[in-house]
Design an enzyme around this catalytic site. Structure first.
Site, PDB file in Angstrom:
ATOM      1  N   ASP A   1       1.281  -5.067   8.357  1.00 27.77           N
ATOM      2  CA  ASP A   1       0.132  -4.167   8.249  1.00 27.77           C
ATOM      3  C   ASP A   1      -1.121  -5.042   8.115  1.00 27.77           C
ATOM      4  O   ASP A   1      -1.240  -5.836   7.170  1.00 27.77           O
ATOM      5  CB  ASP A   1       0.315  -3.259   7.018  1.00 27.77           C
ATOM      6  CG  ASP A   1      -0.791  -2.216   6.885  1.00 27.77           C
ATOM      7  OD1 ASP A   1      -1.905  -2.460   7.387  1.00 27.77           O
ATOM      8  OD2 ASP A   1      -0.533  -1.168   6.262  1.00 27.77           O
TER       9      ASP A   1
ATOM     10  N   TYR B   1     -11.291   1.575  10.549  1.00 28.90           N
ATOM     11  CA  TYR B   1     -12.496   1.900   9.766  1.00 28.90           C
ATOM     12  C   TYR B   1     -12.840   0.897   8.667  1.00 28.90           C
ATOM     13  O   TYR B   1     -13.830   1.061   7.979  1.00 28.90           O
ATOM     14  CB  TYR B   1     -12.400   3.312   9.168  1.00 28.90           C
ATOM     15  CG  TYR B   1     -11.173   3.583   8.315  1.00 28.90           C
ATOM     16  CD1 TYR B   1     -11.111   3.150   7.000  1.00 28.90           C
ATOM     17  CD2 TYR B   1     -10.086   4.279   8.832  1.00 28.90           C
ATOM     18  CE1 TYR B   1      -9.998   3.394   6.225  1.00 28.90           C
ATOM     19  CE2 TYR B   1      -8.950   4.524   8.060  1.00 28.90           C
ATOM     20  CZ  TYR B   1      -8.913   4.077   6.763  1.00 28.90           C
ATOM     21  OH  TYR B   1      -7.804   4.307   6.000  1.00 28.90           O
ATOM     22  N   LYS B   2     -12.016  -0.131   8.498  1.00 25.60           N
ATOM     23  CA  LYS B   2     -12.321  -1.126   7.460  1.00 25.60           C
ATOM     24  C   LYS B   2     -13.174  -2.240   8.080  1.00 25.60           C
ATOM     25  O   LYS B   2     -14.333  -1.997   8.390  1.00 25.60           O
ATOM     26  CB  LYS B   2     -11.027  -1.618   6.825  1.00 25.60           C
ATOM     27  CG  LYS B   2     -10.388  -0.502   5.983  1.00 25.60           C
ATOM     28  CD  LYS B   2      -9.019  -0.815   5.441  1.00 25.60           C
ATOM     29  CE  LYS B   2      -8.501   0.360   4.611  1.00 25.60           C
ATOM     30  NZ  LYS B   2      -7.056   0.367   4.454  1.00 25.60           N
TER      31      LYS B   2
ATOM     32  N   ARG C   1     -12.782  -4.063  -7.167  1.00 21.33           N
ATOM     33  CA  ARG C   1     -12.702  -4.866  -5.946  1.00 21.33           C
ATOM     34  C   ARG C   1     -14.096  -5.139  -5.398  1.00 21.33           C
ATOM     35  O   ARG C   1     -14.916  -4.229  -5.258  1.00 21.33           O
ATOM     36  CB  ARG C   1     -11.910  -4.138  -4.865  1.00 21.33           C
ATOM     37  CG  ARG C   1     -10.464  -3.890  -5.185  1.00 21.33           C
ATOM     38  CD  ARG C   1      -9.698  -3.454  -3.952  1.00 21.33           C
ATOM     39  NE  ARG C   1     -10.335  -2.328  -3.259  1.00 21.33           N
ATOM     40  CZ  ARG C   1      -9.848  -1.777  -2.168  1.00 21.33           C
ATOM     41  NH1 ARG C   1      -8.755  -2.255  -1.602  1.00 21.33           N
ATOM     42  NH2 ARG C   1     -10.460  -0.750  -1.610  1.00 21.33           N
TER      43      ARG C   1
ATOM     44  N   PHE D   1       0.857  -1.195   0.000  1.00 25.01           N
ATOM     45  CA  PHE D   1       0.000   0.000   0.000  1.00 25.01           C
ATOM     46  C   PHE D   1       0.896   1.249   0.000  1.00 25.01           C
ATOM     47  O   PHE D   1       1.858   1.327   0.761  1.00 25.01           O
ATOM     48  CB  PHE D   1      -0.902  -0.027   1.246  1.00 25.01           C
ATOM     49  CG  PHE D   1      -2.009   0.967   1.206  1.00 25.01           C
ATOM     50  CD1 PHE D   1      -3.194   0.694   0.536  1.00 25.01           C
ATOM     51  CD2 PHE D   1      -1.882   2.204   1.842  1.00 25.01           C
ATOM     52  CE1 PHE D   1      -4.223   1.622   0.494  1.00 25.01           C
ATOM     53  CE2 PHE D   1      -2.909   3.129   1.800  1.00 25.01           C
ATOM     54  CZ  PHE D   1      -4.078   2.836   1.128  1.00 25.01           C
TER      55      PHE D   1
HETATM   56  C1  LIG Z   1      -6.299   1.521   4.306  1.00 24.60           C
HETATM   57  C2  LIG Z   1      -4.854   1.240   4.451  1.00 24.60           C
HETATM   58  C3  LIG Z   1      -4.022   2.133   5.126  1.00 24.60           C
HETATM   59  C4  LIG Z   1      -4.556   3.434   5.642  1.00 24.60           C
HETATM   60  O1  LIG Z   1      -3.590   4.199   6.288  1.00 24.60           O
HETATM   61  P1  LIG Z   1      -4.026   5.474   7.126  1.00 24.60           P
HETATM   62  O2  LIG Z   1      -2.767   6.151   7.446  1.00 24.60           O
HETATM   63  O3  LIG Z   1      -4.722   4.944   8.369  1.00 24.60           O
HETATM   64  O4  LIG Z   1      -4.950   6.296   6.297  1.00 24.60           O
HETATM   65  C5  LIG Z   1      -2.694   1.763   5.301  1.00 24.60           C
HETATM   66  N1  LIG Z   1      -2.208   0.596   4.837  1.00 24.60           N
HETATM   67  C6  LIG Z   1      -3.007  -0.284   4.158  1.00 24.60           C
HETATM   68  C7  LIG Z   1      -2.444  -1.578   3.670  1.00 24.60           C
HETATM   69  C8  LIG Z   1      -4.346   0.036   3.934  1.00 24.60           C
HETATM   70  O5  LIG Z   1      -5.104  -0.802   3.255  1.00 24.60           O
END
Ligand SMILES: *Cc1c(COP(=O)(O)O)cnc(C)c1O
Length: 410
Positions: free
Chosen positions: A196, A221-222, A369, A124
């Site tokens: 992560d 939030y997911k 997705r 990510f």
């Molecule tokens: C959604 C997501 C994030 C989000 O990071 P924030 O800093 O909390 O906005 C980070 N890493 C992954 C793999 C994600 O899917």
């Protein structure tokens, strides 16, 4: 199978009563819980109380009387069993990005003279950006980011790798790493591991302690459904907490913040992972959302997710839809709770599906997705969603002008 067969599957579903715990809309099929979970009814009530009573009436006393000050710990301990962590190792704080910075900085100091953060090219972006930021702050000689493809990780684990930083479930493809095997491998090569869990926590059982993981971050939030305001969490294995030193050492991570000393002294244990004042309304919503998980068997959630996604995949296959090809691994054990497909017109196709009430998302350049969230998703939803997908593709309605317009967030 016809429509009624899917309704029958829903009747037999052992998780079916969980749907009522969420605010749902009968006109839409929500397949984006992997990006933003829906609103839990418990959060509505809890937020109302927090605003009207705790903020409106009790004001500053709420820090003590309504336990505001302990929320990061209370929430951390609620998340801990969901990610296989014994007490005292998880705390709720900030965003994943900020937490990555804290953990990477601390980890690179702990692990001797090694300087490389090893990660995956298609991790990510924020994970990579934060590592890049740390590297430019510390200088390339002290910290550098090395990116390799997923199948090159093993050979890239050389004697300079300080931390292996990976996301368990790939946000694009849904491919899931073998956390236990990779953690073991990294340890054999003398590297620490940071996982992560953005697409893992709340979707299926995670076993951080059992896999001997060093550090982890995850999202509120997911799949945890904490809302658009939810803070993230971080995990530091107990064995590292003595040597752990993070640079965003704000007063909430101080041993005694209300002594207002002019020198920083880190709190004991996981509390030192905190930085500034916690966002109380956001934490309250996440705290209430987590009550849904209290008596929940995540293995059952995982099994239903597999059943839903396999049903979806087979139905899609049976329609032989033009231009659509599966990007996610075929084996459900090798993927998270999503299916990703490629299509040459993925973006307008997504927009046309959304107009039909099937909420999915597009990931550049050509990926759609479909998220599977067993707590509120039904088998009948899968049937309807695939019917609409087939209609949209077969009629090519996605070619319409109105579906071509891109907004800021996709
Ligand atoms: C959604 C997501 C994030 C989000 O990071 P924030 O800093 O909390 O906005 C980070 N890493 C992954 C793999 C994600 O899917």
């Amino acid at each position: 199978m016809n429509r009624n067969d899917y309704i029958e599957l829903d009747d037999k579903d052992t998780l079916r009563e969980y749907r009522d715990k969420f605010v749902t809309n009968e006109d839409t099929i929500y397949m984006d819980g992997n990006s933003l979970g829906p609103l839990p009814r418990s959060a509505v009530e809890r937020l109302e109380k927090a605003v009207k009573i705790e903020w409106g009436r009790d004001l500053i006393q709420s820090w003590n009387t309504n336990s505001w000050i302990d929320l990061p710990t209370i929430i951390g301990e609620k998340i801990a069993p969901l990610v296989g962590a014994a007490p005292g190792q998880v705390i709720c704080s900030d965003s994943i990005s900020i937490n990555l910075f804290k953990l990477l900085s601390a980890a690179i100091k702990i692990n001797g003279n090694r300087t490389t953060i090893l990660s995956q090219t298609d991790n990510f972006p924020t994970d990579l950006y934060m590592a890049e930021g740390l590297s430019s702050l510390l200088g390339e000689n002290s910290c550098r980011l090395k990116l390799v493809e997923s199948n090159e990780i093993e050979t890239a684990l050389d004697s300079d790798v300080s931390i292996l930083m990976l996301t368990e479930v790939n946000f694009r493809t849904g491919e899931r790493h073998d956390m236990k095997a990779l953690t073991e491998l990294a340890h054999e090569k003398g590297a620490l591991v940071l996982w992560d869990l953005a697409h893992s926590a709340g979707a299926f059982p995670v076993a951080l302690d059992a896999c001997n993981v060093d550090f982890a971050v995850g999202c509120g939030y997911k799949y945890l459904n904490g809302g658009p305001v939810a803070p993230a969490f971080l995990y530091v294995a107990t064995r590292h907490q003595d040597k752990f030193q993070q640079p965003l050492c704000g007063w909430m991570g101080h041993a005694s913040p209300f002594d207002f000393r002019n020198r920083y002294e880190a709190a004991e244990g996981i509390l030192q992972g905190l930085c500034g004042t916690p966002p109380i309304l956001s934490m309250v919503a996440l705290d209430a959302a987590l009550d849904i998980f209290e008596a929940l068997d995540l293995e059952a959630v995982k099994q239903k997710s597999i059943a839903l996604s396999e049903t979806f995949r087979r139905l899609v296959d049976s329609h032989e839809l033009s231009g659509l090809s599966l990007l996610s691994p075929l084996d459900p054990e090798c993927r998270g709770s999503q299916l990703a497909y490629r299509h040459p017109y993925a973006f307008p196709l997504c927009q046309a599906l959304i107009k039909e009430g099937v909420i999915v998302d597009f990931r550049s350049p050509d990926i759609i997705r479909f998220g599977f969230t067993p707590l509120y998703m039904r088998y009948i939803d899968i049937f309807t969603a695939v019917q609409k997908l087939a209609m949209v593709i077969n009629t090519e309605v996605y070619m319409d002008e109105e579906f071509q317009v891109k907004q800021k967030v996709t």
